[in-house]
Design an enzyme around this catalytic site. Sequence first.
Site, PDB file in Angstrom:
ATOM      1  N   ASP A  73      -4.122  -1.636   0.699  1.00 45.28           N
ATOM      2  CA  ASP A  73      -2.958  -2.521   0.830  1.00 45.28           C
ATOM      3  C   ASP A  73      -3.331  -3.977   1.092  1.00 45.28           C
ATOM      4  OD1 ASP A  73      -1.389  -0.245   0.523  1.00 45.28           O
ATOM      5  OD2 ASP A  73      -1.358   0.134   2.672  1.00 45.28           O
TER       6      ASP A  73
ATOM      7  N   LYS B 157      -4.021  -6.037  -3.769  1.00 48.73           N
ATOM      8  CA  LYS B 157      -4.739  -5.927  -5.056  1.00 48.73           C
ATOM      9  C   LYS B 157      -3.808  -6.147  -6.246  1.00 48.73           C
ATOM     10  CE  LYS B 157      -5.991  -1.807  -3.692  1.00 48.73           C
ATOM     11  NZ  LYS B 157      -5.627  -1.809  -2.260  1.00 48.73           N
TER      12      LYS B 157
ATOM     13  N   GLY C 282      -0.016   2.130  -3.988  1.00 46.39           N
ATOM     14  CA  GLY C 282       1.258   1.436  -4.158  1.00 46.39           C
ATOM     15  C   GLY C 282       0.922  -0.036  -4.236  1.00 46.39           C
ATOM     16  N   HIS C 283       0.956  -0.592  -5.434  1.00 50.03           N
ATOM     17  CA  HIS C 283       0.549  -1.982  -5.644  1.00 50.03           C
ATOM     18  C   HIS C 283       1.782  -2.833  -5.929  1.00 50.03           C
ATOM     19  CE1 HIS C 283      -3.820  -0.650  -6.786  1.00 50.03           C
ATOM     20  NE2 HIS C 283      -3.436  -0.242  -5.610  1.00 50.03           N
TER      21      HIS C 283
ATOM     22  N   GLN D  31      -6.810   1.885  -3.203  1.00 51.36           N
ATOM     23  CA  GLN D  31      -7.257   2.104  -1.820  1.00 51.36           C
ATOM     24  C   GLN D  31      -8.221   0.983  -1.414  1.00 51.36           C
ATOM     25  OE1 GLN D  31      -7.381   5.266  -4.019  1.00 51.36           O
ATOM     26  NE2 GLN D  31      -5.241   5.012  -3.496  1.00 51.36           N
TER      27      GLN D  31
HETATM   28  P1  GDP Z   1      -2.135  -3.291  -2.680  1.00 49.82           P
HETATM   29  O1  GDP Z   1      -1.953  -1.821  -2.498  1.00 49.82           O
HETATM   30  O2  GDP Z   1      -3.512  -3.742  -2.343  1.00 49.82           O
HETATM   31  O3  GDP Z   1      -1.712  -3.782  -4.039  1.00 49.82           O
HETATM   32  O4  GDP Z   1      -1.169  -3.991  -1.603  1.00 49.82           O
HETATM   33  P2  GDP Z   1       0.347  -3.542  -1.246  1.00 49.82           P
HETATM   34  O5  GDP Z   1       1.232  -3.951  -2.346  1.00 49.82           O
HETATM   35  O6  GDP Z   1       0.399  -2.128  -0.815  1.00 49.82           O
HETATM   36  O7  GDP Z   1       0.578  -4.382   0.080  1.00 49.82           O
HETATM   37  C1  GDP Z   1       0.509  -5.769   0.088  1.00 49.82           C
HETATM   38  C2  GDP Z   1       1.873  -6.297   0.596  1.00 49.82           C
HETATM   39  O8  GDP Z   1       1.737  -7.637   0.973  1.00 49.82           O
HETATM   40  C3  GDP Z   1       2.945  -6.295  -0.489  1.00 49.82           C
HETATM   41  O9  GDP Z   1       4.195  -6.085   0.118  1.00 49.82           O
HETATM   42  C4  GDP Z   1       2.852  -7.701  -1.073  1.00 49.82           C
HETATM   43  O10 GDP Z   1       4.079  -8.125  -1.647  1.00 49.82           O
HETATM   44  C5  GDP Z   1       2.534  -8.494   0.154  1.00 49.82           C
HETATM   45  N1  GDP Z   1       1.694  -9.688  -0.041  1.00 49.82           N
HETATM   46  C6  GDP Z   1       0.678  -9.883  -0.923  1.00 49.82           C
HETATM   47  N2  GDP Z   1       0.091 -11.081  -0.707  1.00 49.82           N
HETATM   48  C7  GDP Z   1       0.747 -11.653   0.320  1.00 49.82           C
HETATM   49  C8  GDP Z   1       0.601 -12.886   1.037  1.00 49.82           C
HETATM   50  O11 GDP Z   1      -0.287 -13.691   0.778  1.00 49.82           O
HETATM   51  N3  GDP Z   1       1.472 -13.126   2.058  1.00 49.82           N
HETATM   52  C9  GDP Z   1       2.451 -12.245   2.407  1.00 49.82           C
HETATM   53  N4  GDP Z   1       3.230 -12.563   3.415  1.00 49.82           N
HETATM   54  N5  GDP Z   1       2.626 -11.082   1.760  1.00 49.82           N
HETATM   55  C10 GDP Z   1       1.772 -10.779   0.738  1.00 49.82           C
HETATM   56  P1  IMO Z   2      -3.451   1.215  -2.141  1.00 45.83           P
HETATM   57  O1  IMO Z   2      -4.081   1.334  -3.508  1.00 45.83           O
HETATM   58  C1  IMO Z   2      -3.510   2.470   2.053  1.00 45.83           C
HETATM   59  C2  IMO Z   2      -4.731   6.600   2.861  1.00 45.83           C
HETATM   60  C3  IMO Z   2      -3.680   7.566   3.400  1.00 45.83           C
HETATM   61  C4  IMO Z   2      -4.555   8.492   4.215  1.00 45.83           C
HETATM   62  C5  IMO Z   2      -5.838   8.579   3.381  1.00 45.83           C
HETATM   63  C6  IMO Z   2      -5.915   9.807   2.473  1.00 45.83           C
HETATM   64  O2  IMO Z   2      -1.995   0.950  -2.181  1.00 45.83           O
HETATM   65  O3  IMO Z   2      -4.226   0.274  -1.286  1.00 45.83           O
HETATM   66  P2  IMO Z   2      -4.699  10.501   0.214  1.00 45.83           P
HETATM   67  O4  IMO Z   2      -3.243  10.673  -0.114  1.00 45.83           O
HETATM   68  O5  IMO Z   2      -5.399   9.496  -0.649  1.00 45.83           O
HETATM   69  O6  IMO Z   2      -5.435  11.805   0.253  1.00 45.83           O
HETATM   70  O7  IMO Z   2      -4.715   9.926   1.731  1.00 45.83           O
HETATM   71  O8  IMO Z   2      -5.870   7.411   2.595  1.00 45.83           O
HETATM   72  N1  IMO Z   2      -4.356   5.920   1.600  1.00 45.83           N
HETATM   73  C7  IMO Z   2      -4.012   4.636   1.510  1.00 45.83           C
HETATM   74  N2  IMO Z   2      -3.832   3.701   2.476  1.00 45.83           N
HETATM   75  N3  IMO Z   2      -3.378   2.126   0.752  1.00 45.83           N
HETATM   76  C8  IMO Z   2      -3.574   3.033  -0.221  1.00 45.83           C
HETATM   77  O9  IMO Z   2      -3.583   2.705  -1.544  1.00 45.83           O
HETATM   78  C9  IMO Z   2      -3.872   4.371   0.137  1.00 45.83           C
HETATM   79  N4  IMO Z   2      -4.116   5.512  -0.555  1.00 45.83           N
HETATM   80  C10 IMO Z   2      -4.426   6.444   0.351  1.00 45.83           C
HETATM   81  O10 IMO Z   2      -2.721   6.908   4.194  1.00 45.83           O
HETATM   82  O11 IMO Z   2      -4.899   7.871   5.435  1.00 45.83           O
HETATM   83 MG    MG Z   3      -0.743  -0.471  -1.421  1.00 41.94          MG
END
Ligand code: GDP
Ligand code: IMO
Ligand code: MG
Length: 423
Positions: free
Chosen positions: A13, A16, A40-41, A221
Amino acid sequence: MKIDILLGLQWGDEGKGKVVDVLTPRYDVVARFQGGPNAGHTLEFEGQKYVLRSIPSGIFQGDKVNIIGNGVVLDPALFKAEAEALEASGHPLKERLHISKKAHLILPTHRLLDAAYEAAKGDAKVGTTGKGIGPTYTDKISRNGVRVGDILHNFEQKYAAAKARHEQILKSLNYSYDLTEAEKAWMEGIEYLKQFHLVDSEHEINNLLNSGKSVLCEGAQGTMLDIDFGSYPFVTSSNTVCAGACTGLGVAPNKIGDVYGIFKAYCTRVGAGPFPTELFDETGETICQLGHEFGAVTGRKRRCGWIDLVALKYAVMINGVTQLIMMKSDVLDGFDTIKACVAYRVNGEEIDYFPFDINEGIEPVYAELPGWKTDMTKMESEDEFPEEFNAYLSFLEEQLGVPVKIVSVGPDRKQTIERYTEE
Ligand code: GDP
Ligand code: IMO
Ligand code: MG
């Protein structure tokens, strides 16, 4: 041409999806190499927000080819829902999304097994996303998996054999379930999948590279969730690190170009497992609220803490990171003081390397830096950065030995600042 790889350096998270979308115009192809719908991107632009789970984040910028590689695990029912929603919102996919025939399928019974194994672990549960990731990769490694390419030949037989095997295990675990609805949606997903280009993606990618096309690989991840190098056993079941792109796409190590390592200006983790810099106080709660730290897939509250440079240094080493990308800087805009963990104290002794076991007895040693106390969300260039913010960046670069090339100051595509300072 070489492939560039963008991957998370923390516990996922990091942002990416947002940065892959920003970088896509510079590439011909975007490819996912591991993970599945546990990811979840999130992407935001033009007032719209999208969350991608199995589909690469390169699908919003022109008609670039996007590839789901052999290292990915795919749930056809979730894939159908995700793809249909994107098509309905005006983003046609069928011609430009290619799926490896060697990617493994997540069966409805894999999800049940995920839940059953977690329940059996009791207090020691991993806190998985419940998407069947572990059981699917387990079947892959134990040579029992069903692959995307299998849907084209003798599929019913292969599916029935895998299902029967899973049902036996579920019975032994006394796990009760009703598969009817899930199985129906899954079979519809299988039919839907047949409308896409199912390809030998290792040939496709190497041919593209040989013809001068550029490829960006999108990690899911993060390094601390890697099956080998993460905080085992509280990890996911794939190699999330740079090497995973080679096995997950069929690209040789000498074809790797830049490795973009992405991290938050602080740190989060969702699910169970050790987190040395976790904050249980008001500061942690403030970071959670300001950063909207709730999971994109499960909605779970993310645990928050200060940046951990011991873990980050380890991640830089394992991945051979060539450029750093710092996200969510704006979340720290109001803090008087920013802390950064520079060492761990274990049994009274200070260490600056990432040890075998981070489960117990680790106390973070912090450096304290002055906060910048400035709203950065509308900034467009590094010339506007406050002095204290530049000092924070310099401190991180010195500690990690790699330049920070991109800084993100908000969730929108436009809130992204490239740095051109001399290395
Ligand atoms: P990913 O899994 O690595 O793609 O990241 P996620 O989407 O799960 O989580 C990143 C969260 O931070 C999302 O809700 C984005 O919209 C938000 N986000 C990304 N970059 C920034 C930033 O620079 N500032 C803030 N406040 N939010 C951001
Ligand atoms: P993105 O790509 C954050 C965590 C789960 C759990 C562990 C194992 O959005 O960054 P799994 O379902 O993969 O067997 O769970 O890994 N986990 C993540 N945490 N971001 C993710 O993906 C994750 N994908 C799995 O919460 O601790
Ligand atoms: Mg994510």
